[in-house]
Scaffold this active site. Structure first.
Site, mmCIF file in Angstrom:
data_model
loop_
_atom_site.group_PDB
_atom_site.id
_atom_site.type_symbol
_atom_site.label_atom_id
_atom_site.label_comp_id
_atom_site.label_asym_id
_atom_site.label_seq_id
_atom_site.Cartn_x
_atom_site.Cartn_y
_atom_site.Cartn_z
ATOM 1 N N ASP A 8 29.244 -56.197 1.418
ATOM 2 C CA ASP A 8 29.175 -55.650 0.065
ATOM 3 C C ASP A 8 29.377 -56.838 -0.874
ATOM 4 O O ASP A 8 29.341 -58.004 -0.449
ATOM 5 C CB ASP A 8 30.200 -54.517 -0.137
ATOM 6 C CG ASP A 8 31.651 -55.004 -0.126
ATOM 7 O OD1 ASP A 8 31.894 -56.204 0.130
ATOM 8 O OD2 ASP A 8 32.548 -54.176 -0.356
ATOM 9 N N CYS A 65 33.401 -57.274 4.163
ATOM 10 C CA CYS A 65 33.709 -56.684 2.857
ATOM 11 C C CYS A 65 35.007 -57.337 2.389
ATOM 12 O O CYS A 65 35.407 -58.357 2.945
ATOM 13 C CB CYS A 65 33.768 -55.155 2.895
ATOM 14 S SG CYS A 65 35.040 -54.437 3.943
ATOM 15 N N THR A 67 38.289 -56.453 2.473
ATOM 16 C CA THR A 67 39.345 -56.464 3.488
ATOM 17 C C THR A 67 38.797 -56.396 4.908
ATOM 18 O O THR A 67 39.510 -56.688 5.862
ATOM 19 C CB THR A 67 40.249 -55.223 3.312
ATOM 20 O OG1 THR A 67 39.405 -54.057 3.410
ATOM 21 C CG2 THR A 67 40.963 -55.226 1.967
ATOM 22 N N HIS A 98 38.008 -58.387 26.202
ATOM 23 C CA HIS A 98 38.495 -57.086 26.677
ATOM 24 C C HIS A 98 37.681 -55.903 26.151
ATOM 25 O O HIS A 98 37.582 -54.876 26.826
ATOM 26 C CB HIS A 98 39.957 -56.885 26.267
ATOM 27 C CG HIS A 98 40.906 -57.746 27.060
ATOM 28 N ND1 HIS A 98 42.271 -57.581 27.032
ATOM 29 C CD2 HIS A 98 40.671 -58.790 27.903
ATOM 30 C CE1 HIS A 98 42.849 -58.476 27.830
ATOM 31 N NE2 HIS A 98 41.897 -59.232 28.361
ATOM 32 N N HIS A 133 38.147 -53.743 32.297
ATOM 33 C CA HIS A 133 37.777 -53.505 30.892
ATOM 34 C C HIS A 133 36.458 -52.738 30.795
ATOM 35 O O HIS A 133 36.268 -51.937 29.886
ATOM 36 C CB HIS A 133 37.694 -54.835 30.137
ATOM 37 C CG HIS A 133 38.973 -55.609 30.236
ATOM 38 N ND1 HIS A 133 40.146 -55.166 29.663
ATOM 39 C CD2 HIS A 133 39.278 -56.758 30.884
ATOM 40 C CE1 HIS A 133 41.117 -56.007 29.946
ATOM 41 N NE2 HIS A 133 40.616 -56.994 30.689
HETATM 42 C C1 RB5 Z 1 35.414 -53.518 -2.784
HETATM 43 O O1 RB5 Z 1 36.129 -53.692 -3.959
HETATM 44 C C2 RB5 Z 1 36.337 -53.297 -1.609
HETATM 45 O O2 RB5 Z 1 36.883 -52.016 -1.699
HETATM 46 C C3 RB5 Z 1 35.597 -53.470 -0.314
HETATM 47 O O3 RB5 Z 1 35.043 -54.742 -0.269
HETATM 48 C C4 RB5 Z 1 36.395 -53.342 0.958
HETATM 49 O O4 RB5 Z 1 37.540 -54.107 0.923
HETATM 50 C C5 RB5 Z 1 36.657 -51.959 1.394
HETATM 51 O O5 RB5 Z 1 37.232 -51.723 2.481
#
Ligand code: RB5
Length: 149
Positions: A8, A65, A67, A98, A133
């Site tokens: 994203d 993304c 996080t 694994h 595994h």
């Molecule tokens: C975008 O602001 C953020 O929410 C997205 O990149 C991600 O971290 C969502 O899990």
């Protein structure tokens, strides 16, 4: 290897660096977007990358993304996808050895770019251990068949 990449807006910059790195290493990269830092939903892009695997067009995918959490939730909704959200080298090593992870998920707001690239290299090179595994992965496949349409 044929590999899909997706992000994203939060993961765009890191996704571009990963793509460049993979191409330099001789991999065939399919970039399903996003293609700018304009705010978008990670859902569509993560889904498109996983479809490349399930359609047989790519062997693996790397999703980014902010996080990594959203992308990993989306990816693991797909049958046959074993997506691993990793923040360190040990996790990537284990995800391959694994779990035979076919998707690596990274958080661009969690990792420094050079460290993330190091995780990519481990993901691309570490083999699956098989053995006990594989039996666990077979259990996951059976579970998918039971609970997914
Ligand atoms: C975008 O602001 C953020 O929410 C997205 O990149 C991600 O971290 C969502 O899990």
């Amino acid at each position: 290897m044929k590999i899909a990449v997706a992000s994203d807006h939060g993961g765009y910059e890191l996704k571009e660096k990963i793509k460049q790195h993979l191409i330099e290493r001789g991999h065939e990269v399919t970039d399903v977007g996003t293609y700018s830092t304009t705010s978008v939903s990670y859902v569509d892009f993560g889904h498109q990358a996983c479809e490349k695997i399930n359609d047989g067009l790519c062997e693996r995918a790397i999703l980014v993304c902010g996080t990594g959490i959203g992308m990993s939730v989306v990816a693991n909704k797909h049958k046959g996808i074993r997506a691993a959200l990793c923040t360190n080298t040990f996790m990537v090593d284990m995800a391959r050895r694994h779990n035979d992870a076919n998707v690596l998920v990274l958080g661009a707001r969690v990792l420094a770019i050079p460290y993330a690239i190091m995780l990519v290299d481990i993901f691309m090179s570490e083999p699956f251990d098989g053995g006990r595994h594989q039996e666990r992965l077979n259990q996951i496949t059976k579970l998918e068949e039971k609970i997914c349409d």
